[in-house]
Design a protein around this motif. Structure first.
Motif: not given
Length: 519
Positions: A44-57, A101-110
């Motif tokens: 999940v932590e790895k996926s969150q990083t991936t999501v944020e990178r994909r979104l930035r790209d 705690n991994l702070n995944v929620i803000p990334s998903i909701l964004g």
């Protein structure tokens, strides 16, 4: 056109198989639960990083090539795939606190605000899965942690904002509307306070009103009616808020579609029941009763009763709510000739259908009409309207009094049987306290017996010799005494609460005391 092509590319990928999280140990069948949890969290932590990178790209590509969707389509397909992988989390709700705690929620909701509504649709589906009632069952604390985090990160505002941009002409977006409503219902199930929060912070109520106004029936209209009923059922604030938004008039327009026709399917029938639930909830605050009368709601309910369609019983229920402790509705009811229709129902002349052949449905209808007549007596105290009401009990050789006494005996026998049953429990050392006993007796028919006794009190206090003679004759025939009626009234008197204030309690008790004295 180019943007549409990019969205089509994403849709083609939507049904492709998405590989679940896998850290290379999937083949190891003997892995213990804790290592599986750790593996999932790492993924999940790895996926969150991936999501944020994909979104930035994706954002960079959109800014750089705003008119060339092909340049950013691939990054959106990758975002879609990552969101699908996150659905694996629904299989481990006990990990929700770690997810927070991994702070995944803000990334998903964004992603609910993403320019491509298909990405937002994916997120809505993910939220529905994560909050699903079956998933959260027996996981109360993790569910609470997740819901609190979602609310803290503005999930209510983001969901409703996204709802307003979804088109119901697109099958995927129509499904996302349903999923949005399901997610909101799930949030309310975990945290009931959400029902008021979402109405305070968003325009959900306005959207729901717009949906139930649409003439065509579909599953989303049905669900909208259900969510509206949930929002109203336990919240005086929401009832008032919707009333101020012209909600009484809108709900009346929605039920008016069924004044002379029946729903075509079971789902449509459920929607009509939901709409009447909304109407009855709306009629709790006094100001909404006034709006109901002003919008000719009394007339509409009488028309529905006269048409004898499926909504017949629901119309009686709505009238009962409208007329309880509100004399203007009672007066309007008499003025528009509602007495004839009401007393036909009181005499048992109700339209027969598959639904109302059920014994419990007929009992509920009977109890509602008794309550409605008691409200009429309580709301019309003098004048020609009172005379017209009383005259109903004299016409046709006092047949209404005969019916009233028939009901009195039936409900009295039912309450006596339950009292004897509870007394037996006491002998078996399964004692109930007095409040429990009283509430149980109310449930089996004591409240209706009390209303019948109050109606008898009004009739007796009118001092009409024909009424009194008929009542005494029937009492003697059934070996019932006036003391029995007085006992029912006294118990009612002693249990009147002060929810409407001490002065109102005194007035209500004084009225019942007059009946007791008259008998």
């Amino acid at each position: 056109m180019e943007l549409a092509n990019a969205r089509s590319a994403l849709k083609r990928k939507r049904d492709d198989a998405i590989e679940p999280f896998d850290n290379g140990n999937a083949a190891t069948a003997t892995t213990d639960a804790s290592s599986v949890d750790l593996s999932l969290l790492e993924a999940v932590e790895k996926s969150q990083t991936t999501v944020e990178r994909r979104l930035r790209d994706n954002i960079e590509a959109r800014l750089k090539y705003p008119d060339q969707p092909d340049k950013f389509a691939d990054s959106e397909i990758e975002l879609h795939e990552e969101i699908q992988r996150l659905k694996t989390l629904a299989g481990g709700p006990e990990l929700y606190p770690d997810l927070v705690n991994l702070n995944v929620i803000p990334s998903i909701l964004g992603l609910l605000s993403h320019d491509n509504s298909d990405i937002a649709v994916d997120v809505v589906g993910l939220l529905q899965d994560l909050t699903d009632e079956d998933v959260l069952e027996d996981n109360d604390e993790p569910a609470r942690v997740l819901v609190d985090a979602l609310i803290e990160n503005n999930v209510l505002e983001l969901l409703v904002q996204n709802l307003t941009r979804l088109s119901e002409f697109d099958p995927d977006e129509m499904a996302a509307v349903y999923a949005t409503l399901a997610t909101l219902e799930n949030l309310i199930e975990v945290k009931p306070a959400v029902a008021e929060m979402v109405c305070e912070r968003t325009k959900l109520m306005r959207w729901l009103l717009g949906k139930i106004k649409v003439r065509e029936f579909d599953s989303n209209k049905q669900y909208a009616s259900e969510i509206l009923a949930i929002l109203l059922q336990n919240s005086a604030a929401n009832q008032r808020r919707l009333g101020q938004m012209n909600g009484v008039d809108v709900v009346l327009q929605a039920v008016a579609m069924y004044k002379s026709r029946d729903p075509k399917t079971a789902d449509e029938e459920e929607m009509v029941e939901n709409l009447f639930d909304c109407l009855c909830c709306l009629l709790m605050p006094l100001e909404n009763k006034e709006r109901f009368v002003r919008a000719e709601g009394v007339e509409l309910m009488i028309i529905i009763m006269k048409q004898k369609k499926l909504a017949y019983g629901s119309a009686i229920r709505a009238l009962d709510f409208a007329m309880t402790k509100y004399p203007p509705a009672c007066e309007r009811f008499v003025d528009v000739l509602g007495l004839k229709t009401a007393f036909a129902a009181f005499m048992g002349k109700i339209p027969m259908s598959k639904k109302n052949k059920k014994e419990r449905y007929q009992e509920e209808l009977e109890e509602r009409i008794i309550s409605l007549i008691a409200s009429l007596f309580g709301g019309i105290l003098r004048g020609s309207r009172r005379d017209r009401l009383l005259s109903k009990f004299v016409e046709n050789e006092c047949e209404k009094i005969d019916r009233l006494m028939e009901l009195y005996i039936r409900y009295s026998d039912r309450v006596k049987a339950e009292t004897e049953r509870m007394n037996q429990l006491k002998l078996d050392d399964l004692e109930m306290d007095e409040d429990e006993r009283y509430n149980r007796r109310l449930e089996v028919g004591l409240y209706t017996l009390q209303l019948i006794s109050i109606i008898l009190g009004h009739l007796w206090s009118s001092e009409n010799p024909r009424m009194r003679a008929r009542i005494e004759l029937l009492l003697n025939q059934q070996r019932i005494t006036k003391e029995d009626i007085k006992d029912v009234l006294q118990e009612y008197h002693d249990n009147i609460g002060d929810v409407d204030g001490p002065e109102e309690k005194e007035r209500a008790q004084a009225k019942i005391q007059k009946f007791i004295s008259a008998f």
